[in-house]
Write a protein that holds these residues in place. Structure first.
Motif, PDB file in Angstrom:
ATOM      1  N   UNK A  86       0.860  -1.171   0.000  1.00  0.00           N
ATOM      2  CA  UNK A  86       0.000   0.000   0.000  1.00  0.00           C
ATOM      3  C   UNK A  86       0.901   1.227   0.000  1.00  0.00           C
ATOM      4  N   UNK A  87       0.319   2.398  -0.008  1.00  0.00           N
ATOM      5  CA  UNK A  87       1.118   3.617  -0.017  1.00  0.00           C
ATOM      6  C   UNK A  87       2.040   3.652   1.199  1.00  0.00           C
ATOM      7  N   UNK A  88       3.312   3.805   0.945  1.00  0.00           N
ATOM      8  CA  UNK A  88       4.288   3.838   2.020  1.00  0.00           C
ATOM      9  C   UNK A  88       4.841   2.479   2.410  1.00  0.00           C
ATOM     10  N   UNK A  89       4.302   1.417   1.831  1.00  0.00           N
ATOM     11  CA  UNK A  89       4.781   0.060   2.120  1.00  0.00           C
ATOM     12  C   UNK A  89       4.589  -0.781   0.870  1.00  0.00           C
ATOM     13  N   UNK A  90       5.673  -1.108   0.191  1.00  0.00           N
ATOM     14  CA  UNK A  90       5.566  -1.785  -1.097  1.00  0.00           C
ATOM     15  C   UNK A  90       5.102  -3.233  -0.969  1.00  0.00           C
ATOM     16  N   UNK A  91       5.248  -3.839   0.192  1.00  0.00           N
ATOM     17  CA  UNK A  91       4.681  -5.158   0.423  1.00  0.00           C
ATOM     18  C   UNK A  91       5.608  -6.312   0.104  1.00  0.00           C
ATOM     19  N   UNK A  92       5.141  -7.510   0.464  1.00  0.00           N
ATOM     20  CA  UNK A  92       5.956  -8.706   0.362  1.00  0.00           C
ATOM     21  C   UNK A  92       6.263  -9.158  -1.050  1.00  0.00           C
ATOM     22  N   UNK A  93       5.348  -8.958  -1.984  1.00  0.00           N
ATOM     23  CA  UNK A  93       5.613  -9.377  -3.361  1.00  0.00           C
ATOM     24  C   UNK A  93       6.766  -8.570  -3.942  1.00  0.00           C
ATOM     25  N   UNK A  94       6.756  -7.274  -3.695  1.00  0.00           N
ATOM     26  CA  UNK A  94       7.863  -6.433  -4.160  1.00  0.00           C
ATOM     27  C   UNK A  94       9.155  -6.816  -3.459  1.00  0.00           C
ATOM     28  N   UNK A  95       9.070  -7.114  -2.162  1.00  0.00           N
ATOM     29  CA  UNK A  95      10.268  -7.530  -1.430  1.00  0.00           C
ATOM     30  C   UNK A  95      10.822  -8.829  -1.996  1.00  0.00           C
ATOM     31  N   UNK A  96       9.932  -9.728  -2.419  1.00  0.00           N
ATOM     32  CA  UNK A  96      10.408 -10.987  -3.000  1.00  0.00           C
ATOM     33  C   UNK A  96      11.061 -10.747  -4.361  1.00  0.00           C
ATOM     34  N   UNK A  97      10.518  -9.829  -5.130  1.00  0.00           N
ATOM     35  CA  UNK A  97      11.166  -9.482  -6.399  1.00  0.00           C
ATOM     36  C   UNK A  97      12.576  -8.952  -6.164  1.00  0.00           C
ATOM     37  N   UNK A  98      12.748  -8.188  -5.110  1.00  0.00           N
ATOM     38  CA  UNK A  98      14.079  -7.676  -4.785  1.00  0.00           C
ATOM     39  C   UNK A  98      15.003  -8.796  -4.324  1.00  0.00           C
ATOM     40  N   UNK A  99      14.439  -9.803  -3.638  1.00  0.00           N
ATOM     41  CA  UNK A  99      15.228 -10.977  -3.302  1.00  0.00           C
ATOM     42  C   UNK A  99      15.692 -11.661  -4.583  1.00  0.00           C
ATOM     43  N   UNK A 100      14.785 -11.773  -5.556  1.00  0.00           N
ATOM     44  CA  UNK A 100      15.161 -12.379  -6.826  1.00  0.00           C
ATOM     45  C   UNK A 100      16.302 -11.637  -7.501  1.00  0.00           C
ATOM     46  N   UNK A 101      16.227 -10.320  -7.477  1.00  0.00           N
ATOM     47  CA  UNK A 101      17.316  -9.535  -8.061  1.00  0.00           C
ATOM     48  C   UNK A 101      18.603  -9.714  -7.267  1.00  0.00           C
ATOM     49  N   UNK A 102      18.468  -9.873  -5.948  1.00  0.00           N
ATOM     50  CA  UNK A 102      19.644 -10.028  -5.093  1.00  0.00           C
ATOM     51  C   UNK A 102      20.373 -11.341  -5.353  1.00  0.00           C
ATOM     52  N   UNK A 103      19.642 -12.361  -5.830  1.00  0.00           N
ATOM     53  CA  UNK A 103      20.293 -13.637  -6.132  1.00  0.00           C
ATOM     54  C   UNK A 103      20.684 -13.745  -7.603  1.00  0.00           C
ATOM     55  N   UNK A 104      20.504 -12.656  -8.347  1.00  0.00           N
ATOM     56  CA  UNK A 104      20.998 -12.610  -9.716  1.00  0.00           C
ATOM     57  C   UNK A 104      19.980 -12.840 -10.809  1.00  0.00           C
ATOM     58  N   UNK A 105      18.698 -12.866 -10.460  1.00  0.00           N
ATOM     59  CA  UNK A 105      17.659 -13.009 -11.470  1.00  0.00           C
ATOM     60  C   UNK A 105      17.201 -11.635 -11.939  1.00  0.00           C
ATOM     61  N   UNK A 106      16.700 -11.567 -13.146  1.00  0.00           N
ATOM     62  CA  UNK A 106      16.124 -10.328 -13.651  1.00  0.00           C
ATOM     63  C   UNK A 106      14.656 -10.262 -13.255  1.00  0.00           C
ATOM     64  N   UNK A 107      14.196  -9.073 -12.914  1.00  0.00           N
ATOM     65  CA  UNK A 107      12.811  -8.887 -12.496  1.00  0.00           C
ATOM     66  C   UNK A 107      11.836  -9.412 -13.550  1.00  0.00           C
ATOM     67  N   UNK A 108      12.098  -9.120 -14.815  1.00  0.00           N
ATOM     68  CA  UNK A 108      11.213  -9.559 -15.882  1.00  0.00           C
ATOM     69  C   UNK A 108      11.159 -11.085 -15.957  1.00  0.00           C
ATOM     70  N   UNK A 109      12.277 -11.720 -15.668  1.00  0.00           N
ATOM     71  CA  UNK A 109      12.344 -13.177 -15.687  1.00  0.00           C
ATOM     72  C   UNK A 109      11.454 -13.775 -14.600  1.00  0.00           C
TER      73      UNK A 109
END
Length: 250
Positions: A86-109
């Motif tokens: 919600x506004x001011x808190x991007x939430x768990x799905x966005x946080x998981x996407x960032x985890x994916x990027x942190x392990x070397x995956x592309x967001x689009x992938x």
């Protein structure tokens, strides 16, 4: 003749005893905690688990749609906001996407779901379909695998930075947030469960429902084990290409 129901304390103990079958004990998870997983295995787990994360709000929305109790809906709504954001808190799905990027995956992938194995997809879809068809109390109680979730998140926070220094530190935000969110959700879900299941038969039914949810989580890791540890993904005897379906509604 019906058996005497368990007391609330006995019933809670029986529910917690199901933790013996939680996927923290699966060899795939144990390999991740001990530092034996490869980069591909970690990436495969993150990409496949994203499909589960993506469907949690759908499961929770189904519970709310079947629930006539306003107070319960208002409290359950927080679970959707935790994941969708919600506004001011991007939430768990966005946080998981960032985890994916942190392990070397592309967001689009990750968003394309191209890596989601059919065994994982079928297991997650079965869970969402159960939430849609079951009574709201049964569907709500199926979420009680969260009884065991703080331990699994803490294990990742404790072991991954040591074993996998190549993972960017900001990727761990999801695990940290769930330490408190899961404990809060457990209090609510456990209260619903202990109040609703007050006969021996219904308590046994609830233990079966919890085992069903544990089966979902375990089966997801079985599929990942075949693909990423045994190197036997679907159709491996036919082609090296990932030819499985990508979520066409059937």
């Amino acid at each position: 003749m019906s058996k005497t129901p368990m007391t609330p304390a006995e019933f809670e103990q029986a529910l917690r005893a199901k933790g013996a079958y939680y996927h923290i004990h699966h060899p795939f998870h144990q390999a991740m905690y001990s530092g034996r997983s490869t980069r591909e295995q970690i990436q495969g787990w993150v990409a496949n688990r994203f499909y589960y994360q993506l469907n949690i709000p759908l499961k929770d929305a189904a519970i709310m749609a079947n629930c006539p109790d306003r107070d319960t809906r208002r409290q359950w709504l927080q679970r959707i906001l935790d994941h969708d954001g919600k506004e001011g808190n991007e939430g768990g799905i966005e946080a998981w996407l960032r985890l994916g990027e942190a392990v070397g995956l592309k967001r689009e992938q990750i968003l394309s779901q191209e890596m989601v194995l059919p065994g994982v997809r079928f297991a997650v879809d079965a869970y969402v379909n159960f939430a849609r068809r079951a009574s709201w109390q049964e569907a709500a109680s199926s979420s009680l695998t969260e009884l065991f979730a703080p331990q699994i998140h803490q294990s990742r926070l404790d072991s991954w930075p040591q074993h996998y220094p190549w993972i960017e530190a900001e990727g761990y935000a999801y695990f940290r947030s769930r330490l408190t969110q899961a404990r809060r959700d457990v209090e609510h879900g456990l209260r619903i469960t202990l109040e609703h299941y007050n006969t021996w038969e219904s308590q046994q039914r609830m233990l079966e429902i919890l085992q069903f949810k544990l089966d979902i989580l375990w089966t997801m890791l079985d599929a990942m084990t075949m693909a990423y540890e045994l190197e036997r993904p679907p159709y491996h005897t036919v082609t090296n290409e990932p030819v499985w379906h990508r979520g066409i509604a059937l």
